[in-house]
Enzyme design. Sequence first.
Site, mmCIF file in Angstrom:
data_model
loop_
_atom_site.group_PDB
_atom_site.id
_atom_site.type_symbol
_atom_site.label_atom_id
_atom_site.label_comp_id
_atom_site.label_asym_id
_atom_site.label_seq_id
_atom_site.Cartn_x
_atom_site.Cartn_y
_atom_site.Cartn_z
ATOM 1 N N THR A 251 0.744 -1.206 -0.055
ATOM 2 C CA THR A 251 0.177 -0.095 0.047
ATOM 3 C C THR A 251 0.890 1.144 0.141
ATOM 4 O O THR A 251 1.983 1.361 0.667
ATOM 5 C CB THR A 251 -0.763 -0.111 1.257
ATOM 6 O OG1 THR A 251 -1.780 -1.106 1.460
ATOM 7 C CG2 THR A 251 -1.633 1.435 1.475
ATOM 8 N N ARG A 282 15.203 5.473 6.267
ATOM 9 C CA ARG A 282 14.805 6.259 5.281
ATOM 10 C C ARG A 282 13.827 7.440 5.636
ATOM 11 O O ARG A 282 12.792 7.265 6.372
ATOM 12 C CB ARG A 282 14.243 5.075 4.423
ATOM 13 C CG ARG A 282 13.691 5.766 3.072
ATOM 14 C CD ARG A 282 12.144 6.142 3.005
ATOM 15 N NE ARG A 282 11.559 6.409 1.619
ATOM 16 C CZ ARG A 282 10.500 6.828 1.482
ATOM 17 N NH1 ARG A 282 9.514 6.969 2.291
ATOM 18 N NH2 ARG A 282 10.294 7.152 0.225
ATOM 19 N N LEU A 283 14.089 8.528 4.941
ATOM 20 C CA LEU A 283 13.084 9.542 5.153
ATOM 21 C C LEU A 283 12.604 9.718 3.591
ATOM 22 O O LEU A 283 13.287 9.886 2.583
ATOM 23 C CB LEU A 283 13.834 10.845 5.528
ATOM 24 C CG LEU A 283 14.426 11.057 6.784
ATOM 25 C CD1 LEU A 283 15.029 12.529 7.120
ATOM 26 C CD2 LEU A 283 13.225 10.893 7.788
ATOM 27 N N GLY A 284 11.063 9.843 3.438
ATOM 28 C CA GLY A 284 10.652 10.173 2.075
ATOM 29 C C GLY A 284 10.715 11.454 2.045
ATOM 30 O O GLY A 284 11.038 12.467 2.696
ATOM 31 N N ASP A 285 9.439 11.947 0.971
ATOM 32 C CA ASP A 285 9.184 13.403 0.785
ATOM 33 C C ASP A 285 8.239 14.038 1.794
ATOM 34 O O ASP A 285 8.366 15.149 2.016
ATOM 35 C CB ASP A 285 8.365 13.372 -0.611
ATOM 36 C CG ASP A 285 7.099 12.452 -0.690
ATOM 37 O OD1 ASP A 285 7.067 11.603 -0.095
ATOM 38 O OD2 ASP A 285 6.265 13.160 -1.456
ATOM 39 N N THR A 305 1.375 12.805 -2.455
ATOM 40 C CA THR A 305 1.559 11.097 -2.006
ATOM 41 C C THR A 305 2.041 10.673 -3.279
ATOM 42 O O THR A 305 1.702 11.036 -4.332
ATOM 43 C CB THR A 305 0.204 11.008 -1.503
ATOM 44 O OG1 THR A 305 -0.835 10.704 -2.889
ATOM 45 C CG2 THR A 305 -0.726 11.699 -0.561
ATOM 46 N N GLY A 306 2.454 9.554 -2.918
ATOM 47 C CA GLY A 306 3.356 8.872 -4.180
ATOM 48 C C GLY A 306 4.729 8.415 -3.775
ATOM 49 O O GLY A 306 5.308 8.576 -2.894
ATOM 50 N N SER A 307 5.376 8.492 -4.886
ATOM 51 C CA SER A 307 6.795 8.185 -5.057
ATOM 52 C C SER A 307 7.608 9.274 -4.458
ATOM 53 O O SER A 307 8.212 10.098 -5.025
ATOM 54 C CB SER A 307 7.218 7.803 -6.402
ATOM 55 O OG SER A 307 6.464 6.928 -6.994
ATOM 56 N N GLY A 308 7.854 9.037 -3.048
ATOM 57 C CA GLY A 308 8.709 10.053 -2.196
ATOM 58 C C GLY A 308 10.108 10.695 -3.015
ATOM 59 O O GLY A 308 10.285 11.541 -2.880
HETATM 60 N N1 ASP Z 1 5.271 9.694 -0.282
HETATM 61 C C1 ASP Z 1 5.312 8.639 0.668
HETATM 62 C C2 ASP Z 1 6.616 8.239 0.896
HETATM 63 O O1 ASP Z 1 7.395 8.297 -0.002
HETATM 64 C C3 ASP Z 1 4.497 7.313 0.264
HETATM 65 C C4 ASP Z 1 3.129 7.767 -0.156
HETATM 66 O O2 ASP Z 1 2.687 8.650 -0.514
HETATM 67 O O3 ASP Z 1 2.578 6.642 -0.589
HETATM 68 O O4 ASP Z 1 7.009 7.943 1.846
#
Ligand code: ASP
Length: 407
Positions: A251, A282-285, A305-308
């Site tokens: 998810t 790990r830190l995302g966006d 939201t998405g590929s951080g």
């Molecule tokens: N953007 C979030 C991250 O990379 C993940 C997500 O939005 O599903 O941590």
Amino acid sequence: MTTRRDFLSRSAMTAAGLGAAAMSQPSQAQLAESVKQMQPPKKPVIITRDTGDRTIDEAYKMLLDGADTLDACDHVCLAREDDPNDHSVGYGGLPNEDGVVELDACCMHGPTRMAGSVGALPNIRHACLVSRLVMERTGHIMLVGQGAERFAVMEGLKREDMLSDEARKMWLLWKEDRNSHNFWGPPLSSPQWKEPSPPPTLNHSAIPRHPGPEWAEVIRARSQQLMGMASDLGIPPHERAFAVEQVLWPTTGTIHISVLNTKGEMSGATTTSGQAWKIPGRLGDSPIIGAGCYTDQDVGSAGATGSGEENIKVAGAHTIVDCMRQGMTPKEAGLEALRRIVRNYNGDMNKVRYLDMIYYILRKDGAYAGVSLWSTTASGKPKVFCVHDGEKRVENCAWLLQGTTTN
Ligand code: ASP
């Protein structure tokens, strides 16, 4: 939704002294000036992920009653962080590869121009509150890891295990399955990255989300194997298919919310448990001010939201707000950020198809957009976002590329 035509005609009306020729083709400077002149809307506006959640109505009521815009954001974020069934945020979020839930969040408060952020936060439920406490109670903007945890406890938040039983069993399933996806090895952006090819055997890690017919047998066998393992782990029958899906295609989610009141005050907040099975630390966006969230009430607010990792590279939320500052509509600004993501791969669709992104965008006059990289979800439904401007509704995102992500 405000169209380019609406925007141009409003620009033309508000930019004083324009001649007829200039009105048909406003210059960059005139467009930017028209943004400065924009007035707040007559009703508050909220834009966020579609959660089907009554807290969005409650947050709207808070705004009508004169609440602070960041309080309204937090009202929605806190509820998602409490929900054990939302596996992308707060308690019940899917953990990192060590089985530890590490939360990321950030917030920006337009009226004071303050910001706060927290990353890789263990053992504390409300990452959104911690980011706000960093903003209000420290001279820093960002705290991470155990320092952030200690800070939260000192500020009076309770230390608790964020791993729900359901998420723990899904993690065990992922861990025990030796063929599952992980984040080690050259990334998509590396020249050494290798595209998964249809596997001759079951020993293959990444099954695409939209596999061609050549994958059918492998998926059937992998799913059957995982269903058996799920049963051995004591995952109840009605939860097994979902758990297997989380192992094969984890998810993603995250909550971003941007709000605007009738005084023109804006705030934005983003909270997440990040990518499932990520490498610890790990830190995302989402905790990165300017990537997962950016708010400047002189212009607007945006979040993602998405590929951080991809969003960090284009500083997505800041890029969008700055494009709006220069006169782009919310939709144009969002599409521009998405184009920069595609440009980072030189338009190579063999790589871009592994990415996914939605931007939630609100301008200071109440114009808004939800903009997605791909037009549909994995199940073929349009990508959507939620807006509340007196009436809560779900709208389809504008999109850059037709189709869906592979992963
Ligand atoms: N953007 C979030 C991250 O990379 C993940 C997500 O939005 O599903 O941590």
